[in-house]
Design a protein around this motif. Structure first.
Motif, mmCIF file in Angstrom:
data_model
loop_
_atom_site.group_PDB
_atom_site.id
_atom_site.type_symbol
_atom_site.label_atom_id
_atom_site.label_comp_id
_atom_site.label_asym_id
_atom_site.label_seq_id
_atom_site.Cartn_x
_atom_site.Cartn_y
_atom_site.Cartn_z
ATOM 1 N N ALA A 18 -78.541 -2.892 51.449
ATOM 2 C CA ALA A 18 -77.642 -2.435 50.390
ATOM 3 C C ALA A 18 -76.652 -3.534 50.016
ATOM 4 N N ALA A 19 -76.111 -4.211 51.025
ATOM 5 C CA ALA A 19 -75.156 -5.295 50.768
ATOM 6 C C ALA A 19 -75.809 -6.427 49.971
ATOM 7 N N ASP A 20 -77.069 -6.721 50.291
ATOM 8 C CA ASP A 20 -77.778 -7.777 49.567
ATOM 9 C C ASP A 20 -77.960 -7.405 48.093
ATOM 10 N N LEU A 21 -78.248 -6.139 47.832
ATOM 11 C CA LEU A 21 -78.397 -5.694 46.440
ATOM 12 C C LEU A 21 -77.104 -5.919 45.658
ATOM 13 N N ILE A 22 -75.983 -5.582 46.306
ATOM 14 C CA ILE A 22 -74.678 -5.728 45.649
ATOM 15 C C ILE A 22 -74.377 -7.210 45.406
ATOM 16 N N THR A 23 -74.600 -8.028 46.427
ATOM 17 C CA THR A 23 -74.324 -9.465 46.321
ATOM 18 C C THR A 23 -75.176 -10.117 45.240
ATOM 19 N N ASP A 24 -76.397 -9.638 45.095
ATOM 20 C CA ASP A 24 -77.313 -10.218 44.101
ATOM 21 C C ASP A 24 -77.077 -9.678 42.694
ATOM 22 N N GLY A 62 -69.303 13.799 48.424
ATOM 23 C CA GLY A 62 -69.251 13.559 49.864
ATOM 24 C C GLY A 62 -69.096 12.107 50.260
ATOM 25 N N LEU A 63 -69.257 11.182 49.308
ATOM 26 C CA LEU A 63 -69.127 9.753 49.625
ATOM 27 C C LEU A 63 -67.802 9.172 49.133
ATOM 28 N N GLU A 64 -66.912 10.023 48.655
ATOM 29 C CA GLU A 64 -65.587 9.588 48.201
ATOM 30 C C GLU A 64 -64.914 8.744 49.284
ATOM 31 N N GLY A 65 -64.481 7.544 48.907
ATOM 32 C CA GLY A 65 -63.755 6.679 49.828
ATOM 33 C C GLY A 65 -64.620 5.789 50.692
ATOM 34 N N ASP A 66 -65.941 5.954 50.648
ATOM 35 C CA ASP A 66 -66.819 5.096 51.446
ATOM 36 C C ASP A 66 -66.892 3.697 50.833
ATOM 37 N N ARG A 67 -67.227 2.716 51.671
ATOM 38 C CA ARG A 67 -67.524 1.386 51.156
ATOM 39 C C ARG A 67 -68.742 1.461 50.260
ATOM 40 N N LEU A 68 -68.794 0.572 49.274
ATOM 41 C CA LEU A 68 -69.903 0.590 48.334
ATOM 42 C C LEU A 68 -71.233 0.360 49.045
ATOM 43 N N ASP A 69 -71.294 -0.592 49.979
ATOM 44 C CA ASP A 69 -72.565 -0.845 50.663
ATOM 45 C C ASP A 69 -73.006 0.357 51.490
ATOM 46 N N ALA A 70 -72.041 1.041 52.122
ATOM 47 C CA ALA A 70 -72.377 2.228 52.903
ATOM 48 C C ALA A 70 -72.861 3.353 52.000
ATOM 49 N N ALA A 130 -67.615 -5.541 44.627
ATOM 50 C CA ALA A 130 -67.840 -6.132 45.943
ATOM 51 C C ALA A 130 -68.358 -5.061 46.901
ATOM 52 N N LYS A 131 -69.106 -5.508 47.900
ATOM 53 C CA LYS A 131 -69.698 -4.550 48.839
ATOM 54 C C LYS A 131 -68.638 -3.783 49.627
ATOM 55 N N SER A 132 -67.433 -4.353 49.779
ATOM 56 C CA SER A 132 -66.372 -3.699 50.551
ATOM 57 C C SER A 132 -65.506 -2.767 49.704
ATOM 58 N N ASP A 133 -65.739 -2.742 48.392
ATOM 59 C CA ASP A 133 -64.949 -1.847 47.528
ATOM 60 C C ASP A 133 -65.188 -0.392 47.910
ATOM 61 N N ARG A 134 -64.136 0.418 47.784
ATOM 62 C CA ARG A 134 -64.266 1.848 48.067
ATOM 63 C C ARG A 134 -64.686 2.578 46.803
#
Length: 308
Positions: free
Chosen positions: A33-39, A12-20, A50-54
């Motif tokens: 969530a974005a902070d976890l990815i950045t860190d 169900g999350l196919e295609g969502d941004r990684l942070d989302a 990257a947090k914006s990756d699908r």
């Protein structure tokens, strides 16, 4: 201690941004969530992303979650306006004023029902987490009205089960914008955290089942007074369901209410009041029911509408 999680991305999350996707999967805010990815605490198929990756369904996630924040320890603190409606050896029923939460929570610095009871010398059940002992259900900070708190361990167990099994009669009155059509009905729509991860809740496919019954008590030119009966007790349930039907609670700016109408009526919070609470007494096994009058601010808003 940090928490290591490994799992595939749900279909169900196919295609969502990684942070989302991370926010949805672990109940975090989008920012957290974005902070976890950045860190560097999130790997996708073993590689930092990257947090914006699908994301792709089935991709393998390795996530290091930080330890949850610790809720503050309750302290005795008098709560002006907290009124005792009924009390015996097993339960205490209170009428909660505006601006008060049920129990201390992370990030909340205001008063709570639990701390107010402690200040009054009321001893509550020790069951449950330390910061919410005796609390068997909650009201939002700016929702007023009736709450029952368990004083004995038996009452805590019985009431928790009663709320879980939906045998408690919880009635609310709310003033909503416009006129629901039909005037009486049922909203059966699942609720989960809002995809934006900003603290709101929303009707979301795959969310937790949520059922709200409503009936129009009085209709005005720009608003309607409703009686609400809840089958379930999700966070912000009434507010979310009424907003989803395009009839948000008057004054509920978080869920899309018109600030102009709220200002005209002098409403500084959502017009929502827990007016009636009924259940079987946990030890005496007799039906009990309690009612609460509208607070002054809500009564004044109705007076303005009735004069128009």
């Amino acid at each position: 201690m940090s928490d290591q999680r490994s799992m595939p991305v749900p279909d169900g999350l196919e295609g969502d941004r990684l942070d989302a996707a991370i926010a949805r999967m672990f109940g975090l805010s989008r920012t957290r969530a974005a902070d976890l990815i950045t860190d560097g605490n999130v790997l996708v198929d073993g590689v930092a992303a990257a947090k914006s990756d699908r994301v792709q369904a089935g991709a393998w996630l390795d996530v290091v979650l930080p330890p949850p924040p610790t809720a503050p320890t309750p302290r005795a603190e008098a709560v002006p306006g907290l009124r005792t409606v009924y009390e015996d050896a097993d339960i205490i029923v209170v009428d909660k004023p505006v601006g008060v939460v049920a129990h201390p929570t992370v990030g909340w610095t205001g008063p709570s029902v639990l701390e107010g009871l402690m200040a009054s010398g009321v001893t509550v059940a020790t069951s449950g987490a330390a910061e919410r002992q005796g609390i068997v259900h909650r009201l939002d900070a700016n929702t007023t009205g009736l709450m029952v708190v368990a004083k004995s361990e038996t009452a805590y167990s019985v009431l928790k089960r009663a709320f879980k099994e939906r045998t408690v009669d919880k009635r609310y009155n709310t003033l909503v914008q416009g006129h629901p059509d039909p005037l009486r009905g049922t909203i059966d729509a699942p609720i989960d955290r809002h995809p934006a991860g900003d603290g709101r809740w929303a009707v979301v496919a795959g969310g937790r089942p949520s059922v709200t019954h409503y009936d129009t008590i009085e209709a005005f030119r720009a608003a309607s007074l409703l009686e609400i009966k809840l089958e379930t007790g999700r966070t912000h349930q009434i507010r979310v369901h009424m907003s989803a039907t395009r009839h948000p609670c008057v004054g509920d700016h978080l869920y899309g209410a018109d600030p102009t109408l709220a200002d005209r009526l002098g409403v500084r919070r959502q017009w929502l009041h827990a007016v009636r609470l009924g259940f079987e007494h946990p030890t005496e096994h007799r039906p009990v029911e309690f009612e609460s009058p509208y607070p002054e601010d809500l009564e004044k808003a109705l007076a303005v509408l009735r004069e128009e």
